[in-house]
Enzyme design. Structure first.
Site, PDB file in Angstrom:
ATOM      1  N   GLY A   1      -6.403  -2.599   4.669  1.00 40.12           N
ATOM      2  CA  GLY A   1      -5.337  -3.339   4.015  1.00 40.12           C
ATOM      3  C   GLY A   1      -4.576  -2.470   3.031  1.00 40.12           C
ATOM      4  O   GLY A   1      -5.133  -1.561   2.416  1.00 40.12           O
ATOM      5  N   GLY A   2      -3.281  -2.750   2.887  1.00 36.93           N
ATOM      6  CA  GLY A   2      -2.459  -1.981   1.950  1.00 36.93           C
ATOM      7  C   GLY A   2      -2.292  -0.546   2.387  1.00 36.93           C
ATOM      8  O   GLY A   2      -2.044  -0.250   3.552  1.00 36.93           O
ATOM      9  N   ASP A   3      -2.442   0.376   1.443  1.00 39.43           N
ATOM     10  CA  ASP A   3      -2.367   1.809   1.719  1.00 39.43           C
ATOM     11  C   ASP A   3      -3.771   2.399   1.571  1.00 39.43           C
ATOM     12  O   ASP A   3      -4.453   2.125   0.580  1.00 39.43           O
ATOM     13  CB  ASP A   3      -1.410   2.488   0.736  1.00 39.43           C
ATOM     14  CG  ASP A   3      -1.276   3.974   1.014  1.00 39.43           C
ATOM     15  OD1 ASP A   3      -0.318   4.353   1.696  1.00 39.43           O
ATOM     16  OD2 ASP A   3      -2.155   4.744   0.555  1.00 39.43           O
TER      17      ASP A   3
ATOM     18  N   MET B   1      -7.922  -6.403  -7.428  1.00 39.05           N
ATOM     19  CA  MET B   1      -9.304  -6.905  -7.491  1.00 39.05           C
ATOM     20  C   MET B   1      -9.701  -7.311  -8.909  1.00 39.05           C
ATOM     21  O   MET B   1     -10.801  -7.029  -9.371  1.00 39.05           O
ATOM     22  CB  MET B   1     -10.279  -5.846  -6.943  1.00 39.05           C
ATOM     23  CG  MET B   1     -10.048  -5.530  -5.475  1.00 39.05           C
ATOM     24  SD  MET B   1     -10.999  -4.114  -4.884  1.00 39.05           S
ATOM     25  CE  MET B   1     -10.068  -2.735  -5.595  1.00 39.05           C
TER      26      MET B   1
ATOM     27  N   LYS C   1     -16.225  -5.653   3.427  1.00 39.23           N
ATOM     28  CA  LYS C   1     -15.605  -5.152   2.206  1.00 39.23           C
ATOM     29  C   LYS C   1     -15.046  -6.263   1.327  1.00 39.23           C
ATOM     30  O   LYS C   1     -14.059  -6.090   0.625  1.00 39.23           O
ATOM     31  CB  LYS C   1     -14.497  -4.128   2.512  1.00 39.23           C
ATOM     32  CG  LYS C   1     -14.908  -3.012   3.455  1.00 39.23           C
ATOM     33  CD  LYS C   1     -15.946  -2.115   2.862  1.00 39.23           C
ATOM     34  CE  LYS C   1     -15.341  -1.172   1.854  1.00 39.23           C
ATOM     35  NZ  LYS C   1     -16.343  -0.228   1.302  1.00 39.23           N
TER      36      LYS C   1
ATOM     37  N   THR D   1       1.577  -0.541  -0.002  1.00 42.76           N
ATOM     38  CA  THR D   1       0.482  -0.984  -0.845  1.00 42.76           C
ATOM     39  C   THR D   1       0.754  -2.383  -1.408  1.00 42.76           C
ATOM     40  O   THR D   1       1.907  -2.809  -1.517  1.00 42.76           O
ATOM     41  CB  THR D   1       0.232   0.013  -1.991  1.00 42.76           C
ATOM     42  OG1 THR D   1      -0.963  -0.353  -2.676  1.00 42.76           O
ATOM     43  CG2 THR D   1       1.396   0.037  -2.965  1.00 42.76           C
TER      44      THR D   1
ATOM     45  N   ILE E   1      -4.644   4.120  -1.843  1.00 41.30           N
ATOM     46  CA  ILE E   1      -4.507   3.412  -3.112  1.00 41.30           C
ATOM     47  C   ILE E   1      -5.592   2.349  -3.170  1.00 41.30           C
ATOM     48  O   ILE E   1      -5.460   1.272  -2.574  1.00 41.30           O
ATOM     49  CB  ILE E   1      -3.101   2.802  -3.283  1.00 41.30           C
ATOM     50  CG1 ILE E   1      -2.038   3.909  -3.251  1.00 41.30           C
ATOM     51  CG2 ILE E   1      -3.002   2.019  -4.584  1.00 41.30           C
ATOM     52  CD1 ILE E   1      -0.619   3.435  -3.430  1.00 41.30           C
TER      53      ILE E   1
ATOM     54  N   PRO F   1       0.135  -5.264   3.111  1.00 39.55           N
ATOM     55  CA  PRO F   1      -0.457  -6.374   2.365  1.00 39.55           C
ATOM     56  C   PRO F   1      -0.706  -7.644   3.168  1.00 39.55           C
ATOM     57  O   PRO F   1      -1.258  -8.594   2.636  1.00 39.55           O
ATOM     58  CB  PRO F   1       0.566  -6.623   1.259  1.00 39.55           C
ATOM     59  CG  PRO F   1       1.864  -6.181   1.841  1.00 39.55           C
ATOM     60  CD  PRO F   1       1.544  -5.035   2.746  1.00 39.55           C
TER      61      PRO F   1
ATOM     62  N   PRO G   1      48.027   7.624  28.512  1.00 41.33           N
ATOM     63  CA  PRO G   1      49.313   7.925  27.867  1.00 41.33           C
ATOM     64  C   PRO G   1      49.141   8.409  26.440  1.00 41.33           C
ATOM     65  O   PRO G   1      49.924   9.212  25.941  1.00 41.33           O
ATOM     66  CB  PRO G   1      50.052   6.577  27.919  1.00 41.33           C
ATOM     67  CG  PRO G   1      49.392   5.815  29.024  1.00 41.33           C
ATOM     68  CD  PRO G   1      47.960   6.235  29.015  1.00 41.33           C
TER      69      PRO G   1
ATOM     70  N   ASP H   1     -11.177  -3.954   7.880  1.00 46.88           N
ATOM     71  CA  ASP H   1     -11.685  -4.579   6.666  1.00 46.88           C
ATOM     72  C   ASP H   1     -11.323  -6.053   6.605  1.00 46.88           C
ATOM     73  O   ASP H   1     -10.464  -6.549   7.343  1.00 46.88           O
ATOM     74  CB  ASP H   1     -11.068  -3.901   5.428  1.00 46.88           C
ATOM     75  CG  ASP H   1     -11.653  -2.531   5.166  1.00 46.88           C
ATOM     76  OD1 ASP H   1     -12.659  -2.198   5.792  1.00 46.88           O
ATOM     77  OD2 ASP H   1     -11.084  -1.804   4.325  1.00 46.88           O
TER      78      ASP H   1
END
Length: 460
Positions: free
Chosen positions: A298-300, A380, A267, A328, A303, A222, A43, A245
């Site tokens: 690990g991370g990027d 590090m 590493k 990262t 980097i 991370p 309708p 790693d």
């Protein structure tokens, strides 16, 4: 099995939707996407639906005559009596009927659809829990990204050619498995269809030739597995060999393919299972054996991850590779510690620096790092903490400058120690944080007390 799942070709076929509200509009849209000729009876018909001139619209209450020439009917009104009438009339004519959210009136169920045309995936709980089916579709969205459309279309385009060239069916199946799981598929998924076509033609011209493998340089983030990208997860499930790693957390390693070979390359600081040059050579050798190699870092990887050194070697050897960025440590760990890296009141710049140079020294650009109103993130740097703090004070930063050490950030072992350049070395000596750690220096550290949100199990 309560329902037999089928995929219907509705292109050019008449489909009837009874109901012109939001639900009817949505169902009509799905039918239009499938190429159906849609008739809507209600309708009142929504303005959104009226924007589709290709839809036949009948502003009236449902009548059995509206079913004429329909091959599928959807009852989508908010009046069960009307939906029941539609269902009864459709079943009397042998027309499949779906009544929205009312399984008792249905002969067919509309599934939740994951559209990667020509690849299609449909989910159904038989009407038991539509929300659950939508949730399951959402999970699969992560596993089958949009660019799988390209791969399905690529396979369709070359299906007949491969059938003519590889006439033995078992061999043809193996051929396609290799194509759809290997380098050719990855080229399609990353948009290099010309390169994929050239490799496919090469394989067809010399079926006995084994193509080189490929290396996937993947950032694992991370530590928290939830921070992996969709693309990282896909490649983790494809790799024949995993080279990883010490910084890659165990839960992430366990997410790789169960039958993949796993090679740990260490590493840790001053304790490398393999030297970097040996890792580079290992990646080349495995790829030349025709294997799909996952280099998990690990991370990027770009980097402070030595990813650039590794792909330099791969490029020199002509090994196909791709790089998948990861979150990262600076970004992920700072976020989980409740420390924003930039803030208008504290820092207008952010500097990433490694506290462990290639020659093992900590000979950094101290004047750059000691500038005010910036955040300095040190990777590090735990073993050089005394030198780091002393040098920054020596080059002009106040000894009251806030500083934090974050241990094993984003994981259940995360621990954050805060202090100043003057006090943190003694705090670290007493508390003995465990690697891997990240050091954050600057006024933003003072925000942690207000912004801390991540509390590992067992901590307050």
């Amino acid at each position: 099995m309560d329902y037999l799942p089928l995929f219907h070709n509705l292109r050019g076929k008449r489909c009837l939707v009874v109901g012109g509200g939001a639900v009817g509009t949505r169902k009509a849209g799905v039918l239009l996407e499938a190429g159906a000729r849609v008739r809507v009876v209600a309708p009142q018909i929504s303005a959104e639906l009226r924007a589709h001139p290709e839809v036949e619209m009948i502003e009236a209450r449902f009548e059995p005559a509206h079913l004429d020439d329909a091959v599928l009917v959807i009852a989508a009104t908010n009046d069960r009596a009307v939906n029941s009438q539609v269902s009864e009339q459709a079943q009397a004519r042998g027309i499949p009927i779906n009544a929205v959210d009312d399984p008792e009136l249905c002969t067919v169920i509309m599934p939740a659809i994951l559209d990667r045309s020509p690849l299609m995936v449909a989910f159904s709980s038989g009407g038991a829990s539509p929300v659950l089916t939508r949730m399951m579709r959402g999970k699969l969205e992560a596993v089958i990204p949009q660019n799988y459309k390209r791969l399905a279309a690529f396979a369709e385009r070359f299906r007949e050619t491969v059938k003519q060239r590889v006439t033995n069916p078992p061999k043809r199946r193996l051929f396609w498995e290799d194509v759809l799981e290997g380098v050719i598929a990855e080229k399609v998924l990353t948009g290099d269809e010309a390169g994929a076509e050239a490799l496919l033609q090469q394989r067809l011209d010399s079926e006995d030739n084994v193509l080189h493998g490929e290396v996937y340089l993947v950032g694992a983030g991370p530590g928290d597995p939830d921070l992996l990208t969709f693309r990282a997860l896909r490649l983790m499930q494809k790799a024949d060999v995993v080279v990883y790693d010490n910084l890659v957390s165990k839960p992430i390693v366990e997410m790789t393919r169960r039958d993949a070979e796993r090679i740990f390359v260490g590493k840790k600081r001053a304790d490398h299972t393999l030297r970097q040059e040996e890792i580079n050579a290992l990646l080349v050798r495995l790829a030349k054996e025709g294997k799909r190699v996952l280099r998990l870092k690990g991370g990027d990887p770009f980097i402070f991850g030595r990813g650039g050194e590794e792909i330099e070697t791969l490029a020199a050897e002509g090994i196909p590779f791709q790089v998948v960025p990861g979150i990262t440590a600076a970004s992920g760990v700072a976020s989980y510690a409740g420390i924003p890296l930039t803030h208008r009141d504290h820092a207008q710049a952010c500097v990433f620096v490694t506290g462990h140079l290639k020659d093992g020294t900590m000979n950094l650009d101290w004047e750059l790092l000691a500038r005010p109103r910036q955040t300095v993130v040190v990777y590090m740097g735990l073993h050089g903490l005394d030198t780091l703090c002393a040098k920054l004070i020596e080059h002009g930063l106040p000894d009251s400058t806030p500083i934090a050490i974050v241990q094993q950030g984003t994981t259940q072992n995360q621990r954050v120690l805060t202090g100043t350049l003057a006090t943190l070395p003694a705090i670290a000596e007493r508390e003995k944080p465990q690697a891997p750690t990240l050091i954050i220096i600057g006024g933003v550290v003072t925000l942690r007390e207000k912004l801390s949100w991540f509390h590992p199990q067992g901590t307050a």
